[in-house]
Design an enzyme around this catalytic site. Structure first.
Site: not given
Ligand code: NAD
Ligand code: TYD
Length: 343
Positions: A128-130, A156, A160
């Site tokens: 992630t970019d985070e 988090y 990562k």
């Molecule tokens: P999500 O929370 O929707 O899904 C996570 C999945 O992992 C779930 O199906 C969960 O059951 C499974 N999981 C959790 N712990 C586990 C374990 N111990 N063993 C096996 N499975 C397990 O997450 P997402 O948003 O789909 O993110 C997927 C990946 O992409 C993550 O690694 C996250 O850091 C990365 N990512 C997410 C975003 C975003 O915007 N959502 C952006 C950049 C990177």
């Molecule tokens: P989120 O979807 O949790 O992603 P991330 O924090 O990993 O970027 O949140 C996106 C942005 O929205 C973040 O600045 C926090 C804000 N946010 C709210 O303002 N209200 C909410 O209820 C949530 C979940 C997030």
């Protein structure tokens, strides 16, 4: 012809689920084995459309379960592993950091060890970019590049970053063939409604308050999930071993503007917006410089935000049972705990 076997961890989650659909649609000669522990964020309904596909297998397994993971490797002998499995929600990491270290760091190490033990053509880490921390709001000229130092804010992002460093260490020390992608915020179908966009859609549809943290001016860089899936696919095909690729579409938005856009799309009043206490350590701005993946691999995002957000809103309208099962289940207790005294 033998099929290429790809283990996709976390494939019952948001991005992993979209990736499973993308790969099965695009490649008829790949076998996709989804390994997922089905935590609160994992949802088999996301995989329902592919459950009967002969090129797909689902295995309920925790990535921290070393013997279970080794057994699966012995059975499947995968050529590729793509690791999406993670605890992914910043707010939960503030409440309970331990499980983030366990899954995101220790789980990654188990997967890396399995790849070393059984051999692999590619280990891909979905990051992630985070991991780069945040950027100031008053410096729109600054972006994250692959050489920006890791500088995390939340448990988090720290977990990562820890995983990324392990992946790179296994490459340098053990010559494991790895790649890493660091993507900006994704949105689209199957997004768990604890995250900003689906949470706001679900609340607006129920005429419930929309909780905006702080002043709503924090900036995220949004990418349609299918564009992220294409980027990972391309990195698997053409990415250079040992390299990190940033993925993002130069689509920065203030949170408040996203919330207003969603209300407009649903024909709901802005009076539903409630400003609530800010998130602890809240990152101000994320912004990816995707020049490397563009120039090296030719990747560009295809979905403009204006279209992607309309498609997403429509998906949530058309797929109410998918998210209604979630918001009425265990997640309802989480919502009460996190927002109960804020709204
Ligand atoms: P999500 O929370 O929707 O899904 C996570 C999945 O992992 C779930 O199906 C969960 O059951 C499974 N999981 C959790 N712990 C586990 C374990 N111990 N063993 C096996 N499975 C397990 O997450 P997402 O948003 O789909 O993110 C997927 C990946 O992409 C993550 O690694 C996250 O850091 C990365 N990512 C997410 C975003 C975003 O915007 N959502 C952006 C950049 C990177
Ligand atoms: P989120 O979807 O949790 O992603 P991330 O924090 O990993 O970027 O949140 C996106 C942005 O929205 C973040 O600045 C926090 C804000 N946010 C709210 O303002 N209200 C909410 O209820 C949530 C979940 C997030």
């Amino acid at each position: 012809m033998t099929k290429k076997t790809i283990i996709v961890t976390g494939g019952a989650g948001f991005i992993g689920g979209n990736f499973v659909h993308h790969m099965l649609k695009k490649y008829s000669d790949y076998r996709i084995v989804c390994l997922d522990a089905l935590t609160y964020a994992g949802n088999l309904e996301t995989l329902e459309p592919v459950m009967k596909n002969p090129n797909f297998r689902f295995v309920k397994l925790d990535i921290t379960d070393r013997s279970g993971v080794y057994k699966l490797f012995e059975e499947e002998r995968p050529e590729v592993l793509v690791n999406f499995a993670a605890e992914s929600h910043v707010d939960r990491s503030i409440e309970n950091p331990g499980v983030f270290v366990s899954t995101n760091v220790m789980g990654t190490q188990v997967l890396l060890d399995a790849c070393r033990k059984f051999g692999i053509l590619r280990y891909h880490q979905v990051s992630t970019d985070e991991v780069y921390g945040d950027l100031p709001l008053d410096r729109p000229d600054l972006f994250f590049t692959e050489t920006t130092p890791l500088h995390t804010s939340s448990p988090y992002s720290a977990s990562k970053a820890g995983a990324d460093l392990l992946v790179l260490a296994y490459h340098r020390t053990f010559k494991l063939p790895v790649t890493i992608s660091r993507c900006s915020n994704n949105y689209g179908p199957y997004h768990f409604p604890e995250k900003l966009i689906p949470l706001m859609i679900a609340n607006a549809l129920a005429d419930k308050p929309l909780p905006v943290y702080g002043d709503g001016m924090n900036v995220r860089d949004w990418l349609y999930v299918e564009d992220h899936c294409r980027a990972i696919d391309l990195i698997l095909e053409k990415g250079r071993i040992g390299e990190v690729y940033n993925v993002g579409g130069h689509n920065e938005m203030h949170n408040i503007d996203i919330v207003k856009l969603i209300l407009k799309a649903l024909g709901k009043p802005e009076s539903l917006i409630h400003f609530v206490k800010d998130r602890a350590g809240h990152d101000r701005r994320y912004a990816i410089d995707p020049a490397k993946i563009h120039s090296e691999l030719g990747w560009l995002p295809e979905t403009k935000f204006a279209d992607g957000i309309q498609k997403t809103v429509k998906w949530y309208l058309d797929n109410k049972p998918w998210w209604e099962h979630i918001v009425t289940g265990e997640y309802a207790d989480y919502y009460k705990k996190m927002y109960g005294d804020k709204l």
